[in-house]
Design a protein around this motif. Sequence first.
Motif, short mmCIF file in Angstrom:
data_model
loop_
_atom_site.label_atom_id
_atom_site.label_comp_id
_atom_site.label_asym_id
_atom_site.label_seq_id
_atom_site.Cartn_x
_atom_site.Cartn_y
_atom_site.Cartn_z
N ALA A 1 1.01 -1.19 -0.04
CA ALA A 1 -0.11 -0.24 -0.01
C ALA A 1 0.81 1.26 0.06
CB ALA A 1 -0.89 0.01 1.29
N ASP A 2 0.44 2.11 -0.56
CA ASP A 2 0.85 3.58 -0.39
C ASP A 2 0.02 4.37 0.71
OD1 ASP A 2 -1.07 4.48 -1.99
OD2 ASP A 2 0.18 5.15 -3.78
N ALA A 3 0.37 5.90 0.57
CA ALA A 3 -0.57 6.58 1.63
C ALA A 3 -1.78 7.12 0.92
CB ALA A 3 0.27 7.66 1.87
N HIS A 4 -2.15 6.69 -0.34
CA HIS A 4 -3.45 7.14 -1.02
C HIS A 4 -4.16 6.12 -1.17
CE1 HIS A 4 -1.11 10.94 -1.24
NE2 HIS A 4 0.00 10.19 -1.33
N ASN A 5 -4.08 4.90 -0.87
CA ASN A 5 -5.12 3.63 -0.89
C ASN A 5 -4.86 3.41 -2.56
OD1 ASN A 5 -6.55 1.47 -0.43
ND2 ASN A 5 -8.52 2.79 -0.90
N SER A 6 -3.63 3.52 -3.37
CA SER A 6 -3.60 3.58 -4.86
C SER A 6 -3.66 1.75 -4.77
CB SER A 6 -2.29 4.11 -5.29
OG SER A 6 -2.21 5.45 -4.89
N GLU A 7 -4.15 1.70 -6.04
CA GLU A 7 -4.07 0.02 -6.29
C GLU A 7 -2.97 -0.22 -6.67
OE1 GLU A 7 -6.98 -0.93 -9.59
OE2 GLU A 7 -6.56 -2.97 -9.55
N TYR A 8 -2.29 0.70 -7.49
CA TYR A 8 -0.78 0.04 -8.11
C TYR A 8 0.04 1.17 -7.16
CZ TYR A 8 -3.22 -1.79 -12.06
OH TYR A 8 -3.92 -2.81 -12.95
N ILE A 9 1.29 0.45 -6.83
CA ILE A 9 2.00 1.62 -6.26
C ILE A 9 3.42 1.79 -6.52
CG2 ILE A 9 0.88 0.94 -3.88
CD1 ILE A 9 3.45 -1.27 -3.58
N ALA A 10 4.14 2.86 -6.39
CA ALA A 10 5.30 3.08 -6.95
C ALA A 10 6.31 2.37 -6.17
CB ALA A 10 5.69 4.66 -6.56
N PRO A 11 7.64 2.32 -6.82
CA PRO A 11 8.63 1.30 -6.10
C PRO A 11 9.10 1.65 -4.87
CG PRO A 11 9.17 1.83 -8.56
CD PRO A 11 7.91 2.75 -8.25
N VAL A 12 8.91 3.13 -4.48
CA VAL A 12 9.37 3.75 -3.34
C VAL A 12 8.54 3.03 -1.91
CG1 VAL A 12 7.82 5.58 -3.61
CG2 VAL A 12 9.59 5.84 -1.97
N VAL B 1 1.56 -5.47 21.74
CA VAL B 1 1.35 -4.29 21.01
C VAL B 1 1.72 -4.53 19.39
CG1 VAL B 1 2.01 -1.91 20.57
CG2 VAL B 1 1.71 -2.67 22.88
N VAL B 2 0.83 -4.33 18.68
CA VAL B 2 1.01 -4.42 17.12
C VAL B 2 1.12 -3.15 16.46
CG1 VAL B 2 0.09 -5.52 15.09
CG2 VAL B 2 -0.43 -6.71 17.18
N GLY B 3 2.24 -3.01 15.71
CA GLY B 3 2.39 -1.76 15.02
C GLY B 3 2.32 -1.77 13.67
N VAL B 4 1.78 -0.65 13.02
CA VAL B 4 1.34 -0.48 11.68
C VAL B 4 1.92 1.02 11.37
CG1 VAL B 4 -0.40 -0.37 9.84
CG2 VAL B 4 -0.44 -2.18 11.49
N ASP B 5 2.35 1.28 10.12
CA ASP B 5 2.55 2.68 9.64
C ASP B 5 1.03 3.01 9.37
OD1 ASP B 5 2.91 4.90 8.25
OD2 ASP B 5 4.35 4.14 6.83
N PRO B 6 0.62 4.17 9.82
CA PRO B 6 -0.69 4.57 9.87
C PRO B 6 -0.98 5.17 8.46
CG PRO B 6 0.25 6.10 11.26
CD PRO B 6 1.44 5.08 11.01
N HIS B 7 0.10 5.52 7.71
CA HIS B 7 -0.27 5.84 6.42
C HIS B 7 -0.60 4.74 5.42
CE1 HIS B 7 2.59 9.06 7.96
NE2 HIS B 7 2.03 9.85 7.25
N THR B 8 -0.09 3.58 5.57
CA THR B 8 -0.30 2.44 4.96
C THR B 8 -1.76 1.87 5.08
OG1 THR B 8 0.96 0.91 6.28
CG2 THR B 8 2.08 2.13 4.44
N PHE B 9 -2.39 2.05 6.01
CA PHE B 9 -3.80 1.60 6.43
C PHE B 9 -4.67 2.51 6.21
CE2 PHE B 9 -4.58 -2.61 8.89
CZ PHE B 9 -3.38 -3.18 8.19
N THR B 10 -5.96 2.38 5.52
CA THR B 10 -7.07 3.09 5.45
C THR B 10 -8.06 3.16 6.78
OG1 THR B 10 -8.63 1.75 4.52
CG2 THR B 10 -7.53 2.63 3.04
N ARG B 11 -8.65 4.19 7.12
CA ARG B 11 -9.43 3.92 8.23
C ARG B 11 -10.30 2.89 8.10
NH1 ARG B 11 -11.73 7.61 12.43
NH2 ARG B 11 -9.36 8.11 12.88
N ASP B 12 -10.91 2.46 7.00
CA ASP B 12 -11.68 1.18 6.90
C ASP B 12 -11.08 0.02 7.12
OD1 ASP B 12 -14.34 2.58 6.21
OD2 ASP B 12 -14.14 2.10 4.01
N GLN B 13 -9.81 0.05 6.96
CA GLN B 13 -8.98 -1.11 7.31
C GLN B 13 -8.40 -1.10 9.03
OE1 GLN B 13 -5.81 -0.34 4.55
NE2 GLN B 13 -6.81 -1.80 3.05
#
Lengths: 636, 636
Positions: A28-39, A110-122
């Motif tokens: 995932a990227d920070a925009h919930n894009s279907e395709y992601i960039a290599p970064v 404690v489970v960690g996630v980068d909150p940029h990579t999860f949507t609120r719905d997830q």
Amino acid sequence: MSLQRLTALRALMASQPTALAAYIIPTADAHNSEYIAPVDARREWISGFTGSAGTAVVTSSAALVWTDGRYYTQFQQEADMSLWTLMKQSLPDTPTIESWLASNLTAGSVVGVDPHTFTRDQWTPLQTALTKASMQLTPVQTNLIDEVRTQMGDPPPKRPNNDIIALPVQYTGKSAGQKISELRQKMVEKKVSALVITALDEVAYTLNLRGSDIEYNPVFFSYLIITPAAVQLFVNGSMADAVTSQLRAELAHISVLPYTQVLQHLQALAKELSTTGDGKHSIWLSSDASEAIHRAAAGVDVLKTPLNLISEVSPVSLMKLVKNDVELEGFRQCHIRDGIAVIRLFKWLHDQIDAGATVTEIQASDKLLEFRKDESDFMGPSFSTIPGAGPNGAIIHYSPSRDGPQKIIEKNDMFLLDSGGQYKDGTTDITRTRHMGKPTAEQKSAFTRVLKGQIMVGSALFPQGVKGNVLDSFARHSLWEVGLDYAHGTGHGVGHFLNVHEGPSGVSWRPYPHDPGLKPGQILSNEPGFYKVGEFGIRHEDLVEIIKITKDSKHPKAATLVGDYDGRGVLGFNTLTLVPHQKECIDVNMLTDFELSYINAYHARVLDTVGVILQQRGLNQDLQWLQRECAPMRRD
Amino acid sequence: MSLQRLTALRALMASQPTALAAYIIPTADAHNSEYIAPVDARREWISGFTGSAGTAVVTSSAALVWTDGRYYTQFQQEADMSLWTLMKQSLPDTPTIESWLASNLTAGSVVGVDPHTFTRDQWTPLQTALTKASMQLTPVQTNLIDEVRTQMGDPPPKRPNNDIIALPVQYTGKSAGQKISELRQKMVEKKVSALVITALDEVAYTLNLRGSDIEYNPVFFSYLIITPAAVQLFVNGSMADAVTSQLRAELAHISVLPYTQVLQHLQALAKELSTTGDGKHSIWLSSDASEAIHRAAAGVDVLKTPLNLISEVSPVSLMKLVKNDVELEGFRQCHIRDGIAVIRLFKWLHDQIDAGATVTEIQASDKLLEFRKDESDFMGPSFSTIPGAGPNGAIIHYSPSRDGPQKIIEKNDMFLLDSGGQYKDGTTDITRTRHMGKPTAEQKSAFTRVLKGQIMVGSALFPQGVKGNVLDSFARHSLWEVGLDYAHGTGHGVGHFLNVHEGPSGVSWRPYPHDPGLKPGQILSNEPGFYKVGEFGIRHEDLVEIIKITKDSKHPKAATLVGDYDGRGVLGFNTLTLVPHQKECIDVNMLTDFELSYINAYHARVLDTVGVILQQRGLNQDLQWLQRECAPMRRD
């Protein structure tokens, strides 16, 4: 190598302010894009597995990837199976990530996630599940994979920052200023103080800009915040003069800020709103915006009482779903040009193979790109071409590798070719399946049943406002009659020179929870298929435009209308795609009279529309081929 | 009168421990029953409005009822419009109850509801919405309407307590002991300490008992609690010896407790579980159980930390959804007998009308009941017969009144007759539409399109496990082609000598969120229709049984099967209902060859199955009529 990476990640997990028992790395990227960039390909880097879908979970002792049936074999080839466990998520007995965590970690973990990579719905359901298991889900603001990469001297590539282009109103049909003003009107109705736009195609649509930061998707990394008084675009790099002057001409007065500052600006906005007026301000955003954006917009870390958020389907997504007249005309026009490219490719391919030449799948795909490049306003493919010859046609998301041995398209192969183009005036997505020699009776029968399904959808009438789901079974009816089916949906929305997969409507047995009901001006694909594993695949894919039908409409069922569904209004489709189906694969005796006349009328329309251009261009051999392909069929 | 009642209610609302700003009175009993007994008709008493659906909201200054389009006229006739406001809930601009409360009450307001009359699934979203609006939803344990009625000397009628009968295993196919033991097995898998069964048909099903406390529904007011060690039945009155001895014979060891004690028993259970073992006990119940039951089971008022509840679709509901072989054979048998009654009615009715006699809708309905009473194991109608002549046929939930002028069935009327029977071996639900004279071309066309829809569903093949929703559009396809539709679902589940509407599966464009996917052994209705308001209505309703189809099955599409949906398995329908369609209303030229042979084969089957019994009984005139009705149709 994979072990080193895992070891470094585990050390970082342990050294967090509260040590993490598990870290989740989605695709995932920070925009919930279907395709992601290599970064953003973090799961790929940590696991070694390069498939387009999958979520990694790393604990102190385990490392797992959940992925679906398309990728089981690939995973086992690419990942180090002494370190990684494959979780086959298509199998009913495989636990979900939530339940695996709940039963494999101890209470209090404690489970960690980068909150940029999860949507609120997830985020919300995972948080609920972990709380139930007496565990905690915590947002880790710095991405730990990025940190490990930097530590190990293999930093992630730079986030792309390609040129942004301005798409003139002759293509978009509506100025950016007009779009912003309509959104502000909706903000007034919704009583909100700000609208935050986070999906990359929504930012591009709103401002009539396009980019190329993600392959196939003409978008650029950005966020947009609209308030009654200002429009703030958060983007990397600077804007070209041509872009700035179009925005000015379109009365879109925007300020440009650095992409990385969006969170702090949102927090500042939340703080400001919480202290002005009656303190009852709300911020509107998509429930598909990231958890990080949701927290910043609510001011979670800076306010005692977080600001109210209206988190639901985005108004931009609903606005761009219904194409305006200019966009629709663009779709019609680019489908003529795209049809020419595909017709020329198939003519060329049959000639080659009939002449005994060797053509690989990738060579066919490259040749098609050449033909598309001949067409005006072509900007690139809309997705990675799927050129499935023989058994490869049965692999739904097939993508041949340029490395290693190549599959040659053989005389006795069915050849499924799914491809599309980005044009300034629209986006195409077409699949045609052709046999290079003589199809078997089984292939003809399946080909014809898939075609009957496509016609049943393409010719359907239905009440305005029904969800796309109600059309799905029409596409399967003829296959179901003999015990056949296909394991994918029937239709997806398509953006206008934007993403080839666009929500929130779709045609599937799966619910599309945000589908607001079908309306005239939407674009959908109509793509039933049939796949015989190890032998061949068939898919017929058209793009269609939803049109309103009255007794006077140009539609084969218009004249016999006796009602309009009690005032709801009658909808049907206009097929945009203009490439004939291979008649040698159609069993005419399986078609009803209606179906036979429908397909003959379609072929006549293809010849009328495309033929005249081939003639103008002096492409006489292509024209002759097309005339033969489009000649009417008759029953034996 | 209505004013007095409202005034008394408002006084009571004001005198609650915390005064209520609003009190909500739904149409509901404590078991989420679709039909309610007079004792629970509280909304009817307070509003004067007698329709079967609607929710009243009373505040200090307003009194409103939300109801749907079926009841707008009736509401205005029955309610005192100087006191009551009609909220037309079918109109998109009508606010929901939540949003009306949020915008019409002041922040801090307390809204009261009898928690017995709201399911948890209804309670939670209302609570969330009110909390967002800074209001509070509070459970009022004593029903205020009941209290007002008592105060005013018009106490609610006694809760029915009719005789409970035992249904022998020759009808049920599975002993109560066996059912309890299977449920206990599921409890082990689910790791729960108790299962609470609150739906009346689920209690009846589990214990193989039937009652008559609610009209048309053979159920009795009760709750059932199953633990590993005990089965407790909470019921009014005592059990007859025959019932007790069947339960004993079926190895169902139950203790019988007073109906009114269920809440205190649940609280005691919660308390006991919270202090035994590791304290990690859970109680399993349906999310359609009342909020009152949920609170008691969690021990909300008696425990500091409420017990964990697993609140989801009930396992009994999933168990009884799939009928066993004995139940299925019962369904087949009672449909033969029920078909005889309906056939005799139509023969009689045509004779009467052709002879110039006067027959009212209610007389036809009564005559049908007489014919059903001739059939063995008949226990009563399964719902209130809908005998819609002429324009009344277009009123989907029509129910003629015995008071006032009666509608006579005329020679030039279409007559829609929707009725059903409860038999010890099964439940029926059939609609046939017949013209008493000569149908118009428009009527024939609509009749034939509805029939084509019914055949498209009835003859469909589909993969095991798909939801019923995927079949809905098949029923509408032929109507949709000319701009026609019908405003109801296509199919509902049916209980076995239980409720004629049974969840959790259904065939509709509306989602059935708890549909677990279609399986062999389910019973569904197949009932497309068409309604021309003010003129006529058409509905063709069969009950069908889901069957597994292989190449050797007796099914018109079995022989041509080439796949089994990649191992998922092929399902289709066996039509249970056995009454011919009126050939004079069918336009044979609109049927495909398949449809024509399908309907001819169906009529031949009706004649074969029913005819032989008419002959055995010496009902020769009925037999001759049926022979004529079932003679094959040919194209002009």
